[in-house]
Design an enzyme around this catalytic site. Sequence first.
Site, PDB file in Angstrom:
ATOM      1  N   ALA A  62     -11.603   1.481   4.058  1.00  0.00           N
ATOM      2  CA  ALA A  62     -10.891   1.969   5.233  1.00  0.00           C
ATOM      3  C   ALA A  62      -9.566   1.239   5.415  1.00  0.00           C
ATOM      4  O   ALA A  62      -9.469   0.026   5.213  1.00  0.00           O
ATOM      5  CB  ALA A  62     -11.758   1.785   6.473  1.00  0.00           C
ATOM      6  N   HIS A 119     -11.289  15.297  10.850  1.00  0.00           N
ATOM      7  CA  HIS A 119     -10.174  15.311  11.783  1.00  0.00           C
ATOM      8  C   HIS A 119      -9.028  14.502  11.200  1.00  0.00           C
ATOM      9  O   HIS A 119      -9.246  13.482  10.558  1.00  0.00           O
ATOM     10  CB  HIS A 119     -10.587  14.728  13.135  1.00  0.00           C
ATOM     11  CG  HIS A 119      -9.595  15.000  14.212  1.00  0.00           C
ATOM     12  ND1 HIS A 119      -9.478  16.225  14.814  1.00  0.00           N
ATOM     13  CD2 HIS A 119      -8.647  14.220  14.753  1.00  0.00           C
ATOM     14  CE1 HIS A 119      -8.509  16.170  15.710  1.00  0.00           C
ATOM     15  NE2 HIS A 119      -7.993  14.963  15.688  1.00  0.00           N
ATOM     16  N   ASN A 154       3.072  12.979  -1.140  1.00  0.00           N
ATOM     17  CA  ASN A 154       4.084  12.536  -2.085  1.00  0.00           C
ATOM     18  C   ASN A 154       5.122  11.673  -1.362  1.00  0.00           C
ATOM     19  O   ASN A 154       5.027  11.467  -0.161  1.00  0.00           O
ATOM     20  CB  ASN A 154       4.729  13.734  -2.788  1.00  0.00           C
ATOM     21  CG  ASN A 154       5.281  14.754  -1.827  1.00  0.00           C
ATOM     22  OD1 ASN A 154       5.503  14.461  -0.658  1.00  0.00           O
ATOM     23  ND2 ASN A 154       5.495  15.959  -2.299  1.00  0.00           N
ATOM     24  N   SER A 204     -12.037   5.737   6.209  1.00  0.00           N
ATOM     25  CA  SER A 204     -11.124   6.315   7.187  1.00  0.00           C
ATOM     26  C   SER A 204      -9.756   5.641   7.111  1.00  0.00           C
ATOM     27  O   SER A 204      -9.637   4.482   6.702  1.00  0.00           O
ATOM     28  CB  SER A 204     -11.698   6.185   8.600  1.00  0.00           C
ATOM     29  OG  SER A 204     -11.883   4.833   8.922  1.00  0.00           O
TER      30      SER A 204
END
Length: 178
Positions: A139, A75, A99, A121
């Site tokens: 993360a 997701h 970018n 994440s």
Amino acid sequence: MSYVFQDWAANKGNLKGRLVMVLFRLARPASLNKFLRVIWLPYLAFYKLFVEWFMCIELPHWTQVGSGFYLGHGHALVVNGCTVIGKNCFFRHSTTLGNIRREDGSYSGSPIIGDNVELGSNVCIIGEVRVGDNVRIGAGSVVVKDIPANSIAVGNPARVIKTLTPAKQSPQPELQEQ
């Protein structure tokens, strides 16, 4: 047919990851051939609608992705289409690879990700950045500079906190939740 299912084993127990990667692999040949792209246009529209809008995963069909790609939680993944992703990579949710828009309106190059790279994440990898093989990025890290192979990097901006010796590094990082 093995081309379409090359990420199947990597996404074992991850139905959403399996579905997205099969759909991606089916769409990918259209980016390599203009004639096929015209014929494949209805499927490409379905791919964009279903994967990008409904499942919230921006993985353009022209992106180069190596085999064994694992899509953890699947997701809010955003990948610039010019990004190159190596083999056996593991990306968690809310990850962005993109970018940079410069002051003059031009754009920088996109990230190049090596083999066996694991992203936690909420990782952002921005600009013409190279991430070496066998790298783990923690993360919430923001990567704006190259990360050498066999490293663990964390932070904002990301910095290498540990270098792994190739003898201790397994060919594919363990797939563990953070």
